[in-house]
Motif scaffolding. Sequence first.
Motif, PDB file in Angstrom:
ATOM      1  N   LEU A   1      -0.193  11.664   6.786  1.00 51.56           N
ATOM      2  CA  LEU A   1      -0.325  10.189   5.986  1.00 51.56           C
ATOM      3  C   LEU A   1       0.815   9.205   6.564  1.00 51.56           C
ATOM      4  N   LYS A   2       0.991   8.013   6.447  1.00 53.67           N
ATOM      5  CA  LYS A   2       2.003   7.111   6.387  1.00 53.67           C
ATOM      6  C   LYS A   2       2.580   7.400   5.322  1.00 53.67           C
ATOM      7  N   PRO A   3       4.044   7.268   5.111  1.00 51.93           N
ATOM      8  CA  PRO A   3       4.689   7.297   3.686  1.00 51.93           C
ATOM      9  C   PRO A   3       4.383   6.290   2.735  1.00 51.93           C
ATOM     10  N   GLY A   4       3.858   5.008   3.227  1.00 54.80           N
ATOM     11  CA  GLY A   4       3.347   3.953   2.133  1.00 54.80           C
ATOM     12  C   GLY A   4       2.061   4.520   1.495  1.00 54.80           C
ATOM     13  N   GLN A   5       1.218   5.374   2.194  1.00 54.31           N
ATOM     14  CA  GLN A   5      -0.019   5.670   1.431  1.00 54.31           C
ATOM     15  C   GLN A   5       0.448   6.797   0.651  1.00 54.31           C
ATOM     16  N   LEU A   6       1.100   7.766   0.794  1.00 53.03           N
ATOM     17  CA  LEU A   6       1.460   8.695  -0.186  1.00 53.03           C
ATOM     18  C   LEU A   6       2.502   8.076  -1.616  1.00 53.03           C
ATOM     19  N   PHE A   7       3.409   7.155  -1.161  1.00 51.23           N
ATOM     20  CA  PHE A   7       4.286   6.698  -2.252  1.00 51.23           C
ATOM     21  C   PHE A   7       3.616   5.488  -2.935  1.00 51.23           C
ATOM     22  N   GLY A   8       2.526   4.862  -2.459  1.00 55.22           N
ATOM     23  CA  GLY A   8       1.719   3.921  -3.341  1.00 55.22           C
ATOM     24  C   GLY A   8       0.969   4.689  -4.349  1.00 55.22           C
ATOM     25  N   SER A   9       0.449   6.111  -3.922  1.00 57.27           N
ATOM     26  CA  SER A   9      -0.284   6.865  -4.916  1.00 57.27           C
ATOM     27  C   SER A   9       0.817   7.255  -6.101  1.00 57.27           C
ATOM     28  N   LEU A  10       1.708   7.683  -5.782  1.00 57.48           N
ATOM     29  CA  LEU A  10       2.864   8.224  -6.630  1.00 57.48           C
ATOM     30  C   LEU A  10       3.536   7.220  -7.383  1.00 57.48           C
ATOM     31  N   ARG A  11       3.589   5.965  -6.869  1.00 58.51           N
ATOM     32  CA  ARG A  11       3.944   4.887  -7.784  1.00 58.51           C
ATOM     33  C   ARG A  11       2.813   4.563  -8.896  1.00 58.51           C
ATOM     34  N   VAL A  12       1.716   4.629  -8.745  1.00 58.67           N
ATOM     35  CA  VAL A  12       0.822   4.512  -9.780  1.00 58.67           C
ATOM     36  C   VAL A  12       0.839   5.733 -10.631  1.00 58.67           C
TER      37      VAL A  12
END
Length: 487
Positions: free
Chosen positions: A437-448
Amino acid sequence: MNNNIRVRYAPSPTGHPHVGNIRTALFNWLFARHEGGKFLVRIEDTDQARYVEGSVEAILGGLRWLGMDWDEGPEKGGDYGPYFQSQRLEKYQAAAEKLIAGGHAYRCYCSSERLEEMRAAQTAAKQPPGYDRHCRDKCEITPEGITPVVRFRVPLKGRTVFNDLIRGEVSFENALLDDFILLKSDGFPTYHLANIVDDHDMRISHVIRGEEWVSSAPRHVLLYQALGYEPPLYAHLPMILGTDRSKLSKRHGAVSIMDYEEQGYLPETMVNFLALLGWSLDDKTEIMDVKQIIDNFSIERISKTGAIFNVEKLDWMNGSYIRALTLDEFTDRARPFLEAGVPESRAFDRDYIKSALALVQERVKKLGEFRDQPEMTRFFFIENLEYEPIELLGKKMTAASTRTALERSLERLEKLGDFTVESMEADLRSLAEELELKPGQLFGSLRVAFTGLIVSPPLFQTMIVLGREQCLKRLREAVSKSWKLPE
């Protein structure tokens, strides 16, 4: 100190002070402070029909909020009081009698019905409105039931000329002026008489006011001459305009100075912004503290042209001032707005609140955002987040890959020994690579998962503020919600 410099702010208590009115007060105050003179406040409350309860308190409160202290006036007293016009009626009546005795004024017994008929006839004949001087040269025989007004006997020929410190020489044809009222039938003066008497009695050296009063200036000059008073120096400030170059009004946004306080603008921002509405240091300096403005303020730097009230510029300036605050200052000023929007925050200690606010200080333009957009910080202070499972779905990710990403993140964080920004970021970036995954994909889910928001303060700094246990609890809840994602 130049004790000969005396200026005044003379508002009418007919509502909350608007920005144009306060800009006038500010320019008077800056001039007095620069010159080492005196700044007076005088309440012009002779129009009893338009008096609004609480207006005086709002006017003085607006000055206090902006740090504009006054040397004489309400709450302060002084050698030339009273500073409420309603308490000075005898002075105006005496001045009116003096003008009558000198042949400069006369009593007018025209009924309201006659005046209405006169105006209607002038309108029908397409003539400019104005009193027709019916009583000017008549013997004063009092008609029954009519209490007269007192009118000024304007010269029928010649010109009235005065020098404006901003506009230069200004000249008016006397023939274009009507015989204006000085004293109303109820014994109260009009503005024209009252402000002349008061400015003279209070030793006002400079009258700095809005350009809407230019047309009244010849009347005032004539009154000074008729009363044998030395007139002050005049400076008429440029009009404040909206971005469409029309006169500033409610359709351009808030117009009461209290509205800006309510929205969370800083007083130092408002002083800086209002000072630049018609005055400037040079063609490039925008941000100035009040001392710098006072040190450089002069009437010579005031523009003749209209000043544009640009809310976007005000927001930019306020954001700059907010970012310049220390974190402690920012916390103290923001906290009342935060508690109004997020009552739950009252249960947390100051250090925790300060650590949360530190993450949003760079993004805030107005302190009122904490009250009006509570979602910006609410996630720091509530136990359970509310969001739909679909919001967890990472960009271009499936339900299965999102669930796997959340589960693996939970495993990593549970085992993480050092709960720091550096260790979390390194571990989760490594996980994103493993999951392809791109970091932004993972971090987006974690942000929510951690905030309930798609856009939030920096992810890892937010996790530090929330703390390990709260982060793990929220991540477990997110994993549970991920099972509700449509496959």
